[in-house]
Design a protein around this motif. Structure first.
Motif, PDB file in Angstrom:
ATOM      1  N   VAL A 184      -3.613   0.338   0.726  1.00 11.96           N
ATOM      2  CA  VAL A 184      -2.812   1.331   1.446  1.00 11.96           C
ATOM      3  C   VAL A 184      -1.346   0.911   1.540  1.00 11.96           C
ATOM      4  O   VAL A 184      -0.450   1.709   1.225  1.00 11.96           O
ATOM      5  CB  VAL A 184      -3.428   1.619   2.826  1.00 11.96           C
ATOM      6  N   PRO A 185      -1.005  -0.309   1.967  1.00  6.19           N
ATOM      7  CA  PRO A 185       0.418  -0.672   2.002  1.00  6.19           C
ATOM      8  C   PRO A 185       1.054  -0.746   0.620  1.00  6.19           C
ATOM      9  O   PRO A 185       2.249  -0.469   0.477  1.00  6.19           O
ATOM     10  CB  PRO A 185       0.430  -2.034   2.715  1.00  6.19           C
ATOM     11  N   ALA A 186       0.270  -1.101  -0.393  1.00  9.79           N
ATOM     12  CA  ALA A 186       0.811  -1.064  -1.758  1.00  9.79           C
ATOM     13  C   ALA A 186       1.208   0.360  -2.108  1.00  9.79           C
ATOM     14  O   ALA A 186       2.283   0.607  -2.677  1.00  9.79           O
ATOM     15  CB  ALA A 186      -0.221  -1.596  -2.745  1.00  9.79           C
ATOM     16  N   ALA A 187       0.346   1.322  -1.757  1.00  9.50           N
ATOM     17  CA  ALA A 187       0.633   2.728  -2.046  1.00  9.50           C
ATOM     18  C   ALA A 187       1.876   3.205  -1.322  1.00  9.50           C
ATOM     19  O   ALA A 187       2.715   3.921  -1.888  1.00  9.50           O
ATOM     20  CB  ALA A 187      -0.569   3.590  -1.661  1.00  9.50           C
ATOM     21  N   LEU A 188       2.028   2.825  -0.071  1.00  6.59           N
ATOM     22  CA  LEU A 188       3.137   3.315   0.741  1.00  6.59           C
ATOM     23  C   LEU A 188       4.466   2.651   0.410  1.00  6.59           C
ATOM     24  O   LEU A 188       5.517   3.094   0.872  1.00  6.59           O
ATOM     25  CB  LEU A 188       2.805   3.127   2.224  1.00  6.59           C
ATOM     26  N   ASN A 189       4.426   1.596  -0.399  1.00  8.05           N
ATOM     27  CA  ASN A 189       5.656   0.913  -0.793  1.00  8.05           C
ATOM     28  C   ASN A 189       5.883   0.915  -2.300  1.00  8.05           C
ATOM     29  O   ASN A 189       6.776   0.225  -2.787  1.00  8.05           O
ATOM     30  CB  ASN A 189       5.649  -0.524  -0.253  1.00  8.05           C
ATOM     31  N   ILE A 373     -11.189   7.529 -10.639  1.00  9.12           N
ATOM     32  CA  ILE A 373      -9.794   7.574 -10.210  1.00  9.12           C
ATOM     33  C   ILE A 373      -9.638   8.584  -9.082  1.00  9.12           C
ATOM     34  O   ILE A 373     -10.068   9.737  -9.190  1.00  9.12           O
ATOM     35  CB  ILE A 373      -8.854   7.912 -11.377  1.00  9.12           C
ATOM     36  N   LEU A 374      -9.007   8.125  -8.003  1.00  7.46           N
ATOM     37  CA  LEU A 374      -8.781   8.921  -6.804  1.00  7.46           C
ATOM     38  C   LEU A 374      -7.348   8.709  -6.324  1.00  7.46           C
ATOM     39  O   LEU A 374      -6.669   7.768  -6.763  1.00  7.46           O
ATOM     40  CB  LEU A 374      -9.739   8.482  -5.688  1.00  7.46           C
ATOM     41  N   PRO A 375      -6.878   9.534  -5.400  1.00  4.78           N
ATOM     42  CA  PRO A 375      -5.647   9.158  -4.702  1.00  4.78           C
ATOM     43  C   PRO A 375      -5.905   7.866  -3.914  1.00  4.78           C
ATOM     44  O   PRO A 375      -7.026   7.638  -3.450  1.00  4.78           O
ATOM     45  CB  PRO A 375      -5.397  10.332  -3.743  1.00  4.78           C
ATOM     46  N   THR A 376      -4.897   7.028  -3.777  1.00  6.74           N
ATOM     47  CA  THR A 376      -5.055   5.881  -2.878  1.00  6.74           C
ATOM     48  C   THR A 376      -4.996   6.351  -1.432  1.00  6.74           C
ATOM     49  O   THR A 376      -5.813   5.943  -0.596  1.00  6.74           O
ATOM     50  CB  THR A 376      -3.969   4.824  -3.137  1.00  6.74           C
ATOM     51  N   ILE A 377      -4.033   7.209  -1.151  1.00  2.00           N
ATOM     52  CA  ILE A 377      -3.924   7.828   0.172  1.00  2.00           C
ATOM     53  C   ILE A 377      -3.700   9.323  -0.022  1.00  2.00           C
ATOM     54  O   ILE A 377      -3.110   9.747  -1.021  1.00  2.00           O
ATOM     55  CB  ILE A 377      -2.776   7.224   1.009  1.00  2.00           C
ATOM     56  N   ALA A 412      -7.782  -1.062  -8.010  1.00  2.00           N
ATOM     57  CA  ALA A 412      -6.343  -1.289  -8.122  1.00  2.00           C
ATOM     58  C   ALA A 412      -5.620  -0.042  -7.661  1.00  2.00           C
ATOM     59  O   ALA A 412      -5.982   1.074  -8.065  1.00  2.00           O
ATOM     60  CB  ALA A 412      -5.956  -1.612  -9.557  1.00  2.00           C
ATOM     61  N   ALA A 413      -4.635  -0.213  -6.803  1.00  2.00           N
ATOM     62  CA  ALA A 413      -3.750   0.879  -6.413  1.00  2.00           C
ATOM     63  C   ALA A 413      -2.463   0.728  -7.208  1.00  2.00           C
ATOM     64  O   ALA A 413      -1.842  -0.338  -7.196  1.00  2.00           O
ATOM     65  CB  ALA A 413      -3.457   0.825  -4.916  1.00  2.00           C
ATOM     66  N   ILE A 414      -2.068   1.800  -7.913  1.00  2.00           N
ATOM     67  CA  ILE A 414      -0.877   1.725  -8.762  1.00  2.00           C
ATOM     68  C   ILE A 414       0.044   2.904  -8.476  1.00  2.00           C
ATOM     69  O   ILE A 414      -0.414   4.010  -8.189  1.00  2.00           O
ATOM     70  CB  ILE A 414      -1.236   1.688 -10.262  1.00  2.00           C
TER      71      ILE A 414
END
Length: 467
Positions: A184-189, A373-377, A412-414
């Protein structure tokens, strides 16, 4: 003093730092000075809870330079941060709760492997207190904000680890992910968050949130950095009862990508995020083989995490502190901990049985797809929105991440672009246990990064005290 930013400004990669150190245009000591100055320039923005003082950091870098064969070390002089729920010898571990703090007498084995590989420890990063939360606001310290500005939350619980990378202060940071705390923080940054299969990286030296689910993770600016760091950190540890060997390398076959129907995806009224993610999916479908898959069993498993007895697992570690010093705990975290007392052994067994049924259902889905594959958030929030509705917003942030460790998945969140109004859009690549290399392969492909095959072998480096 906080400086407004509008997206990640990732600094030199691990490969670039190593090339600089090897070629003489830079050195570990010069890199240490640059990192210390960059952190000082930001002031207290909620990224770091403690850092090695500038002079000591430069001295530690110079000590690395003097090590025999130093330039051959895989992370020679590369700086990094560590989430403050993970032990580093001689450094307080606080979990963002000053009254809980203790000074570690030993370094977590996974972190020690980084030090042995020549990496330079910079400091401890901020987190949602007791690693309980996905938003980054549950801290008595400065509440961090996303690099995208607009008072957007940084995400949590590994808030500071994500920011340290997104601000370009370090090329990678060690974090954790129990329910999405790394993704989640990877996605938001706007950076990369890798949650390996449970047990590949030792969790010895991590203060557990939910010990049966906890996972050490890596934040990075590119897949090559993540590959290099994971190749050092991943190792069997007989001291960790969940430890296991990593899976096979990606064999090169065409990948079948599972995508749920767009109607199954939840964006909580955020039409801009929906549009950005569906645009990414359209591109994906033009370049890859796509398989329709139901999201139901995944979401059902995720609902068990906070609507079931796994909340009580946090009391294994923190029940005594909750009873003795409840006022020392952040009010929202205290409420979550106290809620664990309402579950019985019968509840736990019923939930375990239900989870096993869902695992069996999901295992059948892996027969028809290689990765999901999905949205991270599904949406983003401001600090004010989270403080006004801390539980509801946190639940929405974890909609797509809560089930990951319960179902024994790797992820993995990308970053895959931005919304029309300039917020980050992140995709999450999920695979079954030990499909980590396949996940990393597709992540690199989607990010248009060349990827060298990792060695998948232990790094032969000496163990010595660096702090």
């Amino acid at each position: 003093m906080r400086t407004e930013t509008h997206g990640p400004s990732v600094g030199p990669s691990v490969a670039e730092i190593l090339a600089s150190h090897a070629g003489g245009t830079g050195s570990p000591a010069k890199t240490a000075a640059r990192v210390a100055d960059a952190i000082a320039a930001r002031g207290d923005d909620g990224t770091w809870l403690s850092t090695v003082p500038r002079a000591q950091l430069i001295a530690a870098a110079e000590a690395i330079e003097r090590r025999p064969g130093a330039r051959t070390l895989p992370l020679y002089g590369v700086p990094f941060g560590v989430k403050d729920s993970i032990d580093v010898a001689g450094v307080p571990t606080t979990l963002s709760c000053p009254d809980y703090a203790y000074t570690a007498t030993a370094t977590a084995p996974a972190v020690q492997r980084l030090l042995d590989a020549g990496a330079l420890y910079v400091g401890k990063t901020n987190l949602d207190q007791f690693a309980t939360g996905l938003n980054g606001t549950r801290t008595p310290h400065t509440i961090p904000r996303s690099v995208y500005g607009g008072e957007m939350i940084s995400g949590g619980s590994s808030s500071g680890s994500a920011l340290a990378v997104a601000l370009g202060q370090v090329p990678f940071a060690v974090a954790t992910d129990t329910a999405g705390s790394g993704r989640v923080p990877a996605a938001l940054n706007g950076i990369i968050g890798i949650k390996p299969s449970r047990g590949l990286i030792s969790t010895v030296g991590l203060v557990p949130a939910c010990k049966s689910l906890d996972c050490l993770t890596v934040m990075a600016g590119c897949i090559d950095d993540a590959d290099r760091v994971l190749d050092v950190m991943i190792a069997r540890d007989d001291g960790d009862p969940w430890s296991r060997d990593r899976g096979p390398r990606y064999a090169g076959e065409p990948l079948r990508i599972g995508l749920p129907a767009a109607t199954e995806l939840e964006f909580f009224g955020d039409d801009a995020m929906r549009g950005a993610h569906l645009a990414f999916r359209e591109h994906l479908a033009r370049t890859h083989s796509v398989v329709d898959v139901s999201l139901d069993p995944f979401l059902a498993a995720g609902a068990l995490l906070y609507q079931g007895p796994w909340v009580a697992e946090r009391l294994v570690e923190f029940a005594g502190f909750l009873a003795a010093q409840p006022e020392s705990i952040h009010p929202v975290v205290r409420e979550i901990f106290a809620g664990g007392h309402r579950y019985t052994a019968v509840d736990a067994f019923a939930a375990l049985q239900r989870l096993q049924e869902l695992k069996a259902e999901v295992s059948r889905l892996w027969r028809q797809m290689d990765l999901l594959i999905l949205p991270t958030i599904g949406t983003t929030f401001t600090v004010e929105q989270v403080l006004a509705a801390p539980i509801d917003t946190n639940t929405m942030l974890g909609h797509y991440t809560h089930f990951g460790n319960l179902l024994d998945l790797c992820a993995a969140a990308i970053p895959v672009g931005a919304t029309a109004d300039g917020r980050p859009c992140s995709a999450m690549l999920l695979g079954p246990a030990l499909a980590d290399d396949t996940v990393l392969h597709l992540a690199a492909q989607l990010l248009d990064e060349p990827r060298l095959a990792p060695s998948h072998s232990p790094v032969p480096v000496p163990t010595e005290e660096l702090l």
